[in-house]
Design a protein around this motif. Structure first.
Motif, PDB file in Angstrom:
ATOM      1  N   ARG A   1       4.639 -10.873   3.706  1.00 30.32           N
ATOM      2  CA  ARG A   1       3.338 -10.221   3.905  1.00 30.32           C
ATOM      3  C   ARG A   1       3.465  -8.712   3.730  1.00 30.32           C
ATOM      4  O   ARG A   1       2.663  -8.086   3.030  1.00 30.32           O
ATOM      5  CB  ARG A   1       2.785 -10.541   5.299  1.00 30.32           C
ATOM      6  N   ARG A   2       4.488  -8.122   4.338  1.00 26.69           N
ATOM      7  CA  ARG A   2       4.692  -6.678   4.197  1.00 26.69           C
ATOM      8  C   ARG A   2       4.989  -6.287   2.757  1.00 26.69           C
ATOM      9  O   ARG A   2       4.468  -5.292   2.249  1.00 26.69           O
ATOM     10  CB  ARG A   2       5.832  -6.212   5.117  1.00 26.69           C
ATOM     11  N   HIS A   3       5.799  -7.086   2.075  1.00 24.67           N
ATOM     12  CA  HIS A   3       6.151  -6.793   0.689  1.00 24.67           C
ATOM     13  C   HIS A   3       4.947  -6.972  -0.233  1.00 24.67           C
ATOM     14  O   HIS A   3       4.772  -6.215  -1.187  1.00 24.67           O
ATOM     15  CB  HIS A   3       7.312  -7.661   0.239  1.00 24.67           C
ATOM     16  N   ARG A   4       4.105  -7.949   0.071  1.00 24.18           N
ATOM     17  CA  ARG A   4       2.874  -8.139  -0.716  1.00 24.18           C
ATOM     18  C   ARG A   4       1.950  -6.940  -0.526  1.00 24.18           C
ATOM     19  O   ARG A   4       1.376  -6.435  -1.494  1.00 24.18           O
ATOM     20  CB  ARG A   4       2.177  -9.435  -0.307  1.00 24.18           C
ATOM     21  N   ASN A   5       1.802  -6.484   0.702  1.00 23.83           N
ATOM     22  CA  ASN A   5       0.961  -5.309   0.957  1.00 23.83           C
ATOM     23  C   ASN A   5       1.499  -4.076   0.246  1.00 23.83           C
ATOM     24  O   ASN A   5       0.740  -3.262  -0.285  1.00 23.83           O
ATOM     25  CB  ASN A   5       0.831  -5.054   2.462  1.00 23.83           C
ATOM     26  N   SER A   6       2.802  -3.933   0.219  1.00 21.99           N
ATOM     27  CA  SER A   6       3.436  -2.828  -0.500  1.00 21.99           C
ATOM     28  C   SER A   6       3.138  -2.924  -1.993  1.00 21.99           C
ATOM     29  O   SER A   6       2.808  -1.923  -2.650  1.00 21.99           O
ATOM     30  CB  SER A   6       4.943  -2.858  -0.243  1.00 21.99           C
ATOM     31  N   ALA A   7       3.251  -4.123  -2.560  1.00 23.82           N
ATOM     32  CA  ALA A   7       2.954  -4.336  -3.982  1.00 23.82           C
ATOM     33  C   ALA A   7       1.488  -4.038  -4.270  1.00 23.82           C
ATOM     34  O   ALA A   7       1.160  -3.444  -5.309  1.00 23.82           O
ATOM     35  CB  ALA A   7       3.301  -5.771  -4.383  1.00 23.82           C
ATOM     36  N   LEU A   8       0.608  -4.426  -3.359  1.00 28.60           N
ATOM     37  CA  LEU A   8      -0.823  -4.126  -3.530  1.00 28.60           C
ATOM     38  C   LEU A   8      -1.076  -2.620  -3.543  1.00 28.60           C
ATOM     39  O   LEU A   8      -1.872  -2.127  -4.355  1.00 28.60           O
ATOM     40  CB  LEU A   8      -1.646  -4.775  -2.408  1.00 28.60           C
ATOM     41  N   ARG A   9      -0.419  -1.883  -2.652  1.00 29.26           N
ATOM     42  CA  ARG A   9      -0.578  -0.416  -2.635  1.00 29.26           C
ATOM     43  C   ARG A   9      -0.111   0.187  -3.956  1.00 29.26           C
ATOM     44  O   ARG A   9      -0.806   1.016  -4.551  1.00 29.26           O
ATOM     45  CB  ARG A   9       0.199   0.198  -1.471  1.00 29.26           C
ATOM     46  N   ASN A  10       1.075  -0.234  -4.416  1.00 31.37           N
ATOM     47  CA  ASN A  10       1.595   0.272  -5.694  1.00 31.37           C
ATOM     48  C   ASN A  10       0.628  -0.045  -6.836  1.00 31.37           C
ATOM     49  O   ASN A  10       0.345   0.811  -7.680  1.00 31.37           O
ATOM     50  CB  ASN A  10       2.965  -0.318  -6.011  1.00 31.37           C
ATOM     51  N   TYR A  11       0.143  -1.265  -6.858  1.00 32.14           N
ATOM     52  CA  TYR A  11      -0.796  -1.700  -7.894  1.00 32.14           C
ATOM     53  C   TYR A  11      -2.061  -0.841  -7.866  1.00 32.14           C
ATOM     54  O   TYR A  11      -2.491  -0.312  -8.898  1.00 32.14           O
ATOM     55  CB  TYR A  11      -1.144  -3.177  -7.686  1.00 32.14           C
ATOM     56  N   ASN A  12      -2.658  -0.694  -6.691  1.00 34.13           N
ATOM     57  CA  ASN A  12      -3.914   0.056  -6.578  1.00 34.13           C
ATOM     58  C   ASN A  12      -3.741   1.531  -6.925  1.00 34.13           C
ATOM     59  O   ASN A  12      -4.623   2.127  -7.557  1.00 34.13           O
ATOM     60  CB  ASN A  12      -4.518  -0.104  -5.179  1.00 34.13           C
ATOM     61  N   GLU A  13      -2.628   2.135  -6.535  1.00 41.79           N
ATOM     62  CA  GLU A  13      -2.382   3.537  -6.882  1.00 41.79           C
ATOM     63  C   GLU A  13      -2.266   3.711  -8.393  1.00 41.79           C
ATOM     64  O   GLU A  13      -2.840   4.640  -8.961  1.00 41.79           O
ATOM     65  CB  GLU A  13      -1.105   4.041  -6.209  1.00 41.79           C
ATOM     66  N   LEU A  14      -1.551   2.809  -9.027  1.00 42.10           N
ATOM     67  CA  LEU A  14      -1.361   2.905 -10.468  1.00 42.10           C
ATOM     68  C   LEU A  14      -2.681   2.659 -11.210  1.00 42.10           C
ATOM     69  O   LEU A  14      -3.030   3.397 -12.138  1.00 42.10           O
ATOM     70  CB  LEU A  14      -0.288   1.908 -10.922  1.00 42.10           C
TER      71      LEU A  14
END
Length: 181
Positions: free
Chosen positions: A42-55
């Motif tokens: 869950r934490r890693h998915r949220n991290s991936a979502l943040r990276n995705y949204n920033e990019l």
């Protein structure tokens, strides 16, 4: 501000892979049985979502967050890693369709997703002229690297990722052959 051809193509590949990772991590979280593993995913998915949204945000309006180098304070101690092989279980493909993955399969998939993300984002950053885009991709690569290590620690603590060793004198002989200049 237009992007160069390499930048556009590399970011397209990175974003496509990130969507796949985010989707798969949701499935892995739902199928994992260990609550600690569920939380990690869950934490890693949220991290991936943040990276995705920033990019995505930056590629849409060029005003996204100005990235700084990511700093991580959590550093594992070599003393916590279990070295050596202790009768590792055989690993084979399933060989038949299944609707449920077990935790070891999920761990391996998450670990390889992070390893590939780190490699692909770092390689993509090398093709970028835009300094902010370049830093965003390097940050994403570093985040994937740290997340991969967290998965490794989880697996190693449970005997799912064993670290082979060699005789101490062999390692020293090999590494001590390099001398300061």
């Amino acid at each position: 501000m237009p992007f160069g051809a390499h930048e556009a193509l590399e970011v397209h590949e990175v974003l496509t892979a990130k969507v796949c990772m985010i989707d798969h991590f949701l499935q892995y979280e739902m199928q994992a049985s260990d609550p600690t593993l569920k939380d990690l995913i869950r934490r890693h998915r949220n991290s991936a979502l943040r990276n995705y949204n920033e990019l995505v945000s930056y590629t849409h309006d060029y005003t996204g967050v100005v990235p700084n180098e990511v700093q991580f304070s959590q550093v594992a101690s070599p003393d916590t890693i279990q070295y050596g092989l202790r009768n590792p279980a055989p690993v084979t493909p399933i060989g038949a369709p299944t609707t449920q993955l077990y935790d070891e399969q999920i761990c391996r998939a998450v670990l390889h997703s992070h390893k590939n993300s780190a490699k692909n984002n770092m390689a993509a950053s090398l093709e970028c002229a835009d300094p902010y885009l370049r830093q965003m991709l390097m940050n994403t690569a570093n985040t994937a690297n740290y997340n991969a290590y967290e998965v490794f620690e989880y697996m190693n603590a449970r005997g799912l990722y064993q670290v082979p060793t060699m005789r101490d004198h062999t390692a020293k002989t090999m590494l001590h052959s390099y001398q300061p200049f």
